[in-house]
Design an enzyme around this catalytic site. Structure first.
Site, PDB file in Angstrom:
ATOM      1  N   CYS A  50       0.847  -1.200   0.000  1.00 26.23           N
ATOM      2  CA  CYS A  50       0.000   0.000   0.000  1.00 26.23           C
ATOM      3  C   CYS A  50       0.881   1.248   0.000  1.00 26.23           C
ATOM      4  O   CYS A  50       2.110   1.182   0.048  1.00 26.23           O
ATOM      5  CB  CYS A  50      -0.918   0.008   1.217  1.00 26.23           C
ATOM      6  SG  CYS A  50      -0.002   0.027   2.788  1.00 26.23           S
ATOM      7  N   CYS A  99       3.442   1.643   2.742  1.00 22.40           N
ATOM      8  CA  CYS A  99       4.709   0.930   2.526  1.00 22.40           C
ATOM      9  C   CYS A  99       5.656   1.797   1.702  1.00 22.40           C
ATOM     10  O   CYS A  99       6.856   1.885   1.996  1.00 22.40           O
ATOM     11  CB  CYS A  99       4.455  -0.391   1.813  1.00 22.40           C
ATOM     12  SG  CYS A  99       3.358  -1.533   2.694  1.00 22.40           S
ATOM     13  N   ASP A 110       6.608 -37.042  11.740  1.00 26.31           N
ATOM     14  CA  ASP A 110       5.179 -36.812  11.796  1.00 26.31           C
ATOM     15  C   ASP A 110       4.494 -38.177  11.666  1.00 26.31           C
ATOM     16  O   ASP A 110       5.109 -39.142  11.194  1.00 26.31           O
ATOM     17  CB  ASP A 110       4.772 -35.872  10.659  1.00 26.31           C
ATOM     18  CG  ASP A 110       3.280 -35.686  10.567  1.00 26.31           C
ATOM     19  OD1 ASP A 110       2.652 -35.448  11.618  1.00 26.31           O
ATOM     20  OD2 ASP A 110       2.737 -35.802   9.456  1.00 26.31           O
ATOM     21  N   ASP A 130       5.075 -34.068   5.989  1.00 31.06           N
ATOM     22  CA  ASP A 130       4.499 -33.955   4.648  1.00 31.06           C
ATOM     23  C   ASP A 130       3.398 -32.908   4.540  1.00 31.06           C
ATOM     24  O   ASP A 130       2.941 -32.598   3.439  1.00 31.06           O
ATOM     25  CB  ASP A 130       3.923 -35.309   4.212  1.00 31.06           C
ATOM     26  CG  ASP A 130       2.631 -35.657   4.958  1.00 31.06           C
ATOM     27  OD1 ASP A 130       2.537 -35.343   6.175  1.00 31.06           O
ATOM     28  OD2 ASP A 130       1.721 -36.216   4.333  1.00 31.06           O
ATOM     29  N   ASP A 148       3.418 -29.092   9.088  1.00 28.81           N
ATOM     30  CA  ASP A 148       4.782 -29.511   9.415  1.00 28.81           C
ATOM     31  C   ASP A 148       5.816 -28.481   8.970  1.00 28.81           C
ATOM     32  O   ASP A 148       6.984 -28.565   9.362  1.00 28.81           O
ATOM     33  CB  ASP A 148       5.108 -30.854   8.742  1.00 28.81           C
ATOM     34  CG  ASP A 148       4.222 -31.987   9.238  1.00 28.81           C
ATOM     35  OD1 ASP A 148       3.924 -31.994  10.451  1.00 28.81           O
ATOM     36  OD2 ASP A 148       3.829 -32.832   8.427  1.00 28.81           O
TER      37      ASP A 148
END
Length: 833
Positions: free
Chosen positions: A20, A23, A509, A713, A717
């Protein structure tokens, strides 16, 4: 007198992250406050900043740092190009230093094994032509950017090998008779005396001069060009050593031949063979080394050759053969029996089995039916397929794999820093040792002091060429990462290749990693007070989960479809990550989620303790369903183990890694799965971990001084993969996980983890062996070449020094090539679970 005024310059920076006008204002204010900035303007549409600055006060890289301090990223580009003429680690260091000094260059890495430079730079600050000129000014050639098509056909390496072969043949044509004339008679005295009697020593010296002349100044001009440039830039290298050593031998011999009266009779010996034969032997070593480099990139060539050159394009009902590169996304291609798939795409008709082993390491052909994705380069089995192209050219999976392997081969592992630091001071030290050797023999060498000083100084210069040191690490990384690609393992950088096997802990995991990731409904318990049938409860659950992509949601939807249930539309859907889903279905409030979700809602689950224990023993994930503020049922969802999960855990344990499971599932389910794969349910399981807390578990382990590798995966994670010392993502998982990880397992087989760790260990052992012999070779033979051991009959002539130096490089290359014979400890694919 007026002071000299510097001319202001203008710089354009690409600024990423602006959204914007605020910025824009922030970046402009930051830049305009920097001393030396005369004015800055920022354009949101083009995402660029134009800065007028005084180069005497501030440099472009400082302007980039100012933008970054404002919270924005400076856009950069990466350029890879071939660099010719490099012969040793000193060459690599010189090119890197020259490139890194260029304003706007954010980082440069040069690889001796691939003879390529990879430069990350800020567009607008520097151009590719600037980088090319910098390399040329440093005394080396530039091959330019190489396309994949060129890489598959003739590479800069191929051209370098051909050039070396040509020069070697020319040099050998003169050096072999030179060696015979000068050395053979010395080995057989009668022949020596006969030859002197026939032609005389003066004529013999003239013949050797004429033979040595083209070798020294025609074939040897490659050493003069690079060696003089290196010396001029204050960074002497192997070329400098060869140049100085052979020139000294040739000039001394030429003086003996042309003006013998200038030297005492005792030192009138010629050493033309020391110049001509040394250059020939150095070229022979470089040629053998170049051949080995070509073999070391064989895995890359195999990947490039996977893509077929042609495709059968479907246009209506007709089929036309076209170049594979001309196929565009959305077009249809026909893949016949025994042909390779030309593009990435989706099967729209036909059934077959595809061999994907070269890409994934998976040995078992994979069935493909309409709707299944296919990857370019895989081999069609026995069926006719029609494929709709979805990714072509550099967007294809094969091109991305090639890019990853190239990046891994070009990135230096940490251990390379040791070699770089040593080589930076090694060649200057060698020059000093050679000078001291010459001086010592000149003072204490006796009657033939001058010739002895020359011989030993030249031997020192030749034996100390640091070729082997420069090749020790990059060639092993090159072969190791190429071998990994054959196994379906993609290392994204040299650091990961070095560090993986050092991991103390391998964190896994559960869903999609240890297990298949496609749960199914295996149990349904109803509350007797809810007044709902199984079908009604399942219908409500499916309605609430209809918009979710979670594997458990898919299990609920599949169960409802299998029973032919009508699934109503849900309203006011709200998801709480790590807890569950809240929805309004047919005027009823439905909550679906974990036990902790029920606790948050204030609902009692104590009466379900027996059912929970039963599900836990079955490794089923419990899912509670509350309707109208009352727990109405408990569902059990099971996810079968992946083939090979137990083998993978056992092999990791055998290799000395501690293995842990980190999952958001219930403790009972996690402990049941842990027991199935061989983990201690009490000490090696972290259950009920919220998605945002997985990274915190990794940090906790690292705080104990442990190096952690994380395998996952899913999107949840990604933070843990990024936080781990080495992140490994399964190729069957999400793009976010794959992009975050350091290592990608293409097949999704967990057995790839111990295989990758074993290859990591083998590569590092190989690098250490190369570095040891490269350093030990110089440490041991420099004193011999200097003549320190002549009292005990040990010496080294320049010719033998050249042969030994060439053999050291060949040894390093040959040792690295042993990695091509690496055998993975576990077979993937159809191995038993």
């Amino acid at each position: 007198m007026t002071e000299t005024q510097t001319i202001p310059k203008e710089l354009q920076l690409a600024v990423e992250g602006m959204t914007c006008a605020a910025c824009v204002g922030r970046v402009e204010q930051t830049l305009n406050k920097v001393p030396g900035v005369l004015g800055a303007s920022v354009n949101l549409a083009t995402e660029t900043a134009n800065v007028h600055y005084d180069p005497a006060v501030i440099q472009p890289e400082q302007l980039a740092e100012a933008v970054q301090s404002a919270g924005y990223a400076v856009g950069s580009q990466e350029l890879s190009f071939g660099v010719s003429g490099m012969t040793c680690a000193a060459c690599v260091g010189r090119v890197e230093r020259a490139l890194n000094k260029v304003p706007g260059v954010l980082g440069a890495s040069v690889n001796l094994a691939t003879e390529a430079a990879t430069v990350r730079y800020t567009p607008g600050t520097v151009t590719p032509d600037d980088l090319f000129r910098t390399v040329e000014d440093a005394g080396y050639g530039v091959e330019g950017q190489v396309t994949e098509a060129e890489t598959a056909a003739e590479t800069p390496q191929d051209r370098a090998t051909a050039s070396l072969r040509r020069d070697l043949l020319i040099s050998a044509a003169f050096a072999v008779p030179l060696f015979i004339i000068s050395m053979v008679p010395m080995m057989y005295a009668p022949l020596h005396h006969w030859l002197l009697g026939q032609v005389g020593e003066g004529i013999l010296n003239w013949v050797m001069l004429l033979l040595a002349l083209p070798v020294q100044f025609w074939v040897g001009q490659r050493f003069y060009r690079a060696g003089w440039s290196a010396l001029r830039h204050g960074s002497p290298d192997m070329n400098t050593l060869v140049m100085i050593g052979t020139t000294a031998a040739f000039v001394y011999s030429a003086v003996v031949t042309l003006a013998p009266g200038l030297l005492p009779t005792a030192v009138r010996h010629v050493y033309f063979e020391a110049s001509g034969v040394v250059i020939t032997l150095v070229l022979l070593g470089k040629y053998l080394e170049s051949l080995a480099k070509g073999r070391s990139s064989q895995a890359m060539r195999a990947l490039l050759e996977l893509r077929p050159p042609e495709a059968h394009l479907l246009e209506g009902d007709s089929v036309r053969k076209v170049p594979a590169d001309s196929v565009r996304s959305g077009e249809r291609v026909q893949v016949r029996t025994g042909e390779k798939v030309p593009v990435d795409g989706v099967v729209i008709s036909g059934e077959s089995y595809l061999d994907e082993s070269m890409l994934t390491g998976e040995s078992v052909p994979v069935q493909k039916v309409p709707g299944d994705p296919v990857t370019g380069g895989t081999l069609n089995g026995s069926g006719l397929l029609v494929v709709k192209a979805t990714a072509v050219g550099r967007d294809s999976a094969l091109s991305q794999i090639i890019a990853l392997v190239e990046k891994a081969q070009s990135e230096k592992p940490p251990i390379q820093g040791l070699a770089d630091r040593v080589v930076a001071v090694f060649v200057p030290i060698v020059l000093v040792i050679a000078a001291l050797t010459f001086g010592a023999w000149l003072l204490w060498g006796g009657e033939a002091a001058l010739s002895q000083a020359l011989v030993h100084a030249v031997a020192v210069l030749i034996i100390a060429c640091p070729c082997a040191m420069g090749l020790a690490t990059p060639v092993s990384v090159m072969v190791g990462s190429g071998k990994a690609a054959e196994l379906g393992v993609l290392f994204k950088g040299g650091r990961a290749l070095e560090d993986l096997h050092r991991s103390d802990v391998v964190a896994l995991d559960k869903t999609g990693t240890l297990t298949v990731g496609k749960p199914s409904l295996t149990a349904l318990h109803l509350s007797p007070t809810a007044g709902l049938s199984e079908e009604q409860l399942l219908s409500l659950v499916a309605a609430a989960e209809a918009g979710s992509e979670h594997p458990i949601a898919h299990a609920m939807m599949n169960a409802a479809q299998e029973r032919g249930l009508s699934v109503p539309a849900a309203g006011k859907l709200d998801t709480e990550a790590g807890y569950g889903i809240h929805a309004e279905v047919d005027g009823q409030t439905v909550h679906v989620g974990a036990e902790r979700y029920m606790a948050r809602l204030g609902l009692d689950t104590a009466v379900w303790a027996e059912a929970l224990a039963e599900l836990g023993a079955q490794a089923a994930t419990p899912v509670f369903v509350a309707v109208g503020g009352e727990v109405a049922g408990l569902l059990g969802v099971s996810d079968p183990l992946k083939p090979g999960s137990r083998e993978a855990v056992a092999e990791l344990h055998r290799r000395g890694h501690r293995v842990m499971m980190i999952t958001g599932d219930s403790r009972a389910t996690a402990q049941a799965v842990a027991a199935q794969v061989g983990l201690d349910p009490d000490t090696e399981v972290r259950a009920e971990v919220l998605p945002g807390d997985k990274a915190a578990v990794i940090e906790e382990l690292q705080a104990q001084g442990l190096k952690v590798a994380m395998v996952g995966d899913g999107i949840n994670d990604a933070p843990a993969l990024a936080r781990a010392d080495v992140g490994l993502a399964l190729g069957t998982g999400t793009d976010v996980a794959a992009q975050t990880a350091d290592v990608l397992l293409m097949s999704g087989d967990l057995r790839g983890v111990p295989n990758a760790a074993a290859l990591s260990a083998a590569t590092l052992r190989n690098i250490r062996m190369n570095l040891f012999w490269a350093f030990a070779y110089n440490v041991l033979l420099i004193p011999v070449a200097a003549g320190v051991l002549t009292r005990w009959g040990l010496g080294l002539s320049p010719v033998l020094a050249a042969a030994a130096m060439g053999l050291s490089s060949v040894f390093v290359m040959s040792n690295a090539l042993r990695l091509r014979q690496f055998k993975a400890p576990l077979r993937t694919g159809n191995a038993a679970t």
